[in-house]
Design an enzyme around this catalytic site. Structure first.
Site, PDB file in Angstrom:
ATOM      1  N   ASP A  47      50.914  50.388 -27.243  1.00 56.41           N
ATOM      2  CA  ASP A  47      49.540  50.904 -27.231  1.00 56.41           C
ATOM      3  C   ASP A  47      49.545  52.390 -27.555  1.00 56.41           C
ATOM      4  O   ASP A  47      50.570  53.070 -27.415  1.00 56.41           O
ATOM      5  CB  ASP A  47      48.855  50.647 -25.883  1.00 56.41           C
ATOM      6  N   GLU A  52      50.648  51.407 -21.350  1.00 59.51           N
ATOM      7  CA  GLU A  52      51.266  52.630 -20.840  1.00 59.51           C
ATOM      8  C   GLU A  52      50.270  53.782 -20.840  1.00 59.51           C
ATOM      9  O   GLU A  52      50.200  54.564 -19.895  1.00 59.51           O
ATOM     10  CB  GLU A  52      52.509  52.988 -21.681  1.00 59.51           C
TER      11      GLU A  52
HETATM   12  N1  BES Z   1      55.358  59.285 -23.985  1.00 55.42           N
HETATM   13  C1  BES Z   1      54.408  59.858 -23.109  1.00 55.42           C
HETATM   14  C2  BES Z   1      55.043  60.648 -21.979  1.00 55.42           C
HETATM   15  C3  BES Z   1      55.842  61.840 -22.387  1.00 55.42           C
HETATM   16  C4  BES Z   1      55.431  62.677 -23.392  1.00 55.42           C
HETATM   17  C5  BES Z   1      57.008  62.128 -21.725  1.00 55.42           C
HETATM   18  C6  BES Z   1      56.201  63.766 -23.764  1.00 55.42           C
HETATM   19  C7  BES Z   1      57.755  63.216 -22.074  1.00 55.42           C
HETATM   20  C8  BES Z   1      57.363  64.039 -23.107  1.00 55.42           C
HETATM   21  C9  BES Z   1      53.525  58.761 -22.557  1.00 55.42           C
HETATM   22  O1  BES Z   1      53.092  57.852 -23.535  1.00 55.42           O
HETATM   23  C10 BES Z   1      52.283  59.375 -21.989  1.00 55.42           C
HETATM   24  O2  BES Z   1      51.547  59.978 -22.727  1.00 55.42           O
HETATM   25  N2  BES Z   1      52.046  59.157 -20.716  1.00 55.42           N
HETATM   26  C11 BES Z   1      50.844  59.565 -20.109  1.00 55.42           C
HETATM   27  C12 BES Z   1      50.778  58.908 -18.779  1.00 55.42           C
HETATM   28  C13 BES Z   1      49.644  58.129 -18.451  1.00 55.42           C
HETATM   29  C14 BES Z   1      49.622  57.520 -17.120  1.00 55.42           C
HETATM   30  C15 BES Z   1      48.433  58.078 -19.221  1.00 55.42           C
HETATM   31  C16 BES Z   1      50.819  61.049 -19.897  1.00 55.42           C
HETATM   32  O3  BES Z   1      51.860  61.681 -19.665  1.00 55.42           O
HETATM   33  O4  BES Z   1      49.717  61.615 -19.968  1.00 55.42           O
HETATM   34 MN    MN Z   2      54.591  57.273 -24.739  1.00 60.46          MN
HETATM   35 MN    MN Z   3      51.362  58.898 -24.592  1.00 63.66          MN
END
Ligand code: BES
Ligand code: MN
Ligand code: MN
Length: 455
Positions: free
Chosen positions: A89, A154
């Protein structure tokens, strides 16, 4: 050159074309209108697993978006089992007009592929699938047993994945979990990530009068919800960049002097950082440097704020409602449910008595630290070094992947965060892209990872 490396080099153009197909599917998990595209994307992933040579491929429906699973378990009982996790996603694309090329029409410029999901996380998921394919097509086998789990929620907090994990713990059992959904420290500075922040994502709505009012006729006597919301938000942090919610820092694990020494040694150019973002100076919690502030300290940010008249020109109005989406990034050992409760209690306490407030908890995830002495991390360090020609750094990052802690707690398997993205690649922003040389090297590094794990 080894067969494996030759295979990967010879197939680069095919990889690129297939990745474009994946990126054309607008699998925005938060948008109810994209439900059909999400399903189509899950089917694309299942088909991708099949063509790679995985077996027992299944699309599991959940209360939200489907989970796709596949496996290849022929390395024998003695060989370790790796569970690879990623997500198909993507985030919404707005503001659309700031994209140089359309978000779902993948375009290559300057050795980078531009599209929503290019680096987060479709490009990195695809990279992992192709590394498995490279082994299977050149050797007919994998050095380890492999399970692959790709989810579709995610970006909206993996809300249905915890129960999936509990229900299918047997099927998902593994010695190591591998995730490619983080960034390297910088281009040509390979790194492995060993810590992620958690998240509590809240929405606050302030309600005043039962209808929008003439601000001249009623203004002065009737509390303005937008003013009230602004004052609530202003009280959430102090002049030192500290969050004022009572008990907010209770469970924060302080950085040790040793950790701070390590942080201080990481390459960081503050002037360049500001220049690249076009900001006059950095902000945040007093007493910490930029890298600490963005990965090892908690934060509070307004993600969006609305209410009243926002069209062009001027309308004199006292709005009936105003709202904000406010998120807090958490660090070990803060707990997302605990912080959400503390936030709500404090917001209610500081809200003026002349308005009513509603607070809801949209989603969250707990912070995680992964062990750096596991076999998986050691294998990943060697694999990255072989592929990038440099010893990787170990770093913590500020983003969140809600399921990481649950993998460690429910499956009891250490997680390896081996990401090939760059934080400058506009994830969640317009013009998201993935640097192709890192995409190709990522395929090689992942293929090496499986070899290194059995060395
Ligand atoms: N891949 C990201 C997380 C990430 C980005 C980790 C850059 C390390 C470096 C992930 O898809 C993401 O965006 N997660 C969300 C979490 C969520 C609960 C919506 C975030 O971090 O905002
Ligand atoms: Mn991600
Ligand atoms: Mn993300």
């Amino acid at each position: 050159m080894s067969n494996l490396l030759a295979y990967i080099e010879n197939n680069q153009s095919t990889y690129l074309e297939e990745l474009k197909d994946f990126l054309r599917i607008p699998s925005i998990s938060t948008d109810p209108e994209r439900k059909g595209d999400i399903v189509r994307c899950a089917e694309w992933v299942a088909q991708g697993m099949k063509s790679v040579g995985l077996e027992n491929i299944q699309i599991f429906p959940t209360d939200g978006h489907p989970v796709v699973y596949g496996e290849h378990l022929h390395a024998g009982k003695e060989a370790p089992t790796v569970l690879f996790y990623g997500h198909y996603d993507v985030q919404p694309v707005d503001p659309l007009h700031l994209w140089t090329s359309a978000p779902f029409e993948p375009t290559v410029r300057d050795g980078k592929i531009f599209a929503r999901g290019a680096v987060d996380d479709k490009g990195q998921v695809f990279m992992q699938l192709k590394s498995l394919e490279a082994h299977l097509k050149t050797n007919g086998k994998l050095p380890v047993n492999v399970k692959v789990l790709i989810e579709g929620e995610e970006e909206i907090g993996s809300v249905n994945l915890e129960s999936f994990l509990r229900k299918h713990a047997q099927m998902l059992a593994a010695d190591t979990v591998l995730i490619s959904d983080t960034a390297m420290f910088a281009d040509e500075v390979p790194s492995l990530c060993y810590g992620l922040r958690g998240l509590s994502y809240m929405e606050v709505t302030v309600t005043g009068p039962n209808r929008d009012l003439h601000s001249g006729v009623f203004g002065g006597a009737v509390a303005n919800p937008a003013n009230a919301l602004a004052s609530i938000i202003a009280k959430l942090t102090d002049d030192y960049g500290r969050i004022t919610i009572p008990g907010f820092y209770d469970d924060v694990l302080p950085l040790t002097p040793e950790e701070r020494r390590e942080y201080a040694q990481l390459p960081h150019d503050e002037a360049q950082y500001c220049k690249e973002l076009n900001i006059p100076a950095t902000d945040g919690e007093f007493g910490y440097n930029t890298l600490e502030k963005t990965s090892a300290r908690p934060t509070l940010d307004v993600n969006g704020i609305w209410g009243g008249f926002t069209g062009e020109g001027a309308k004199t109005v006292l709005p009936a409602k105003a709202s904000a989406k406010i998120s807090m990034r958490l660090v070990p050992n803060q707990n997302t449910d605990d912080i959400a409760k503390k936030f709500e209690a404090y917001v209610r306490r500081i809200a003026p008595p002349t308005v009513t407030v509603e607070v809801s908890n949209l989603h969250g995830g707990n912070p995680a630290i992964t062990p750096i002495d596991s076999k998986g991390v050691k294998a990943a360090l060697r694999a990255m070094e072989r592929a990038f020609g440099k010893k990787p750094l170990l770093t913590r990052e500020g983003g969140s992947i809600p399921i990481v802690l649950l993998f460690q707690n429910i499956l009891n398997a250490p997680v390896v965060l081996m990401g090939m993205g760059l934080n400058t690649e506009n994830l969640h922003s317009p013009d998201e892209h993935f640097t192709l040389k890192n995409f190709y090297r990522g395929i090689t590094a992942s293929a090496y990872f499986y070899e290194e794990l059995v060395k």
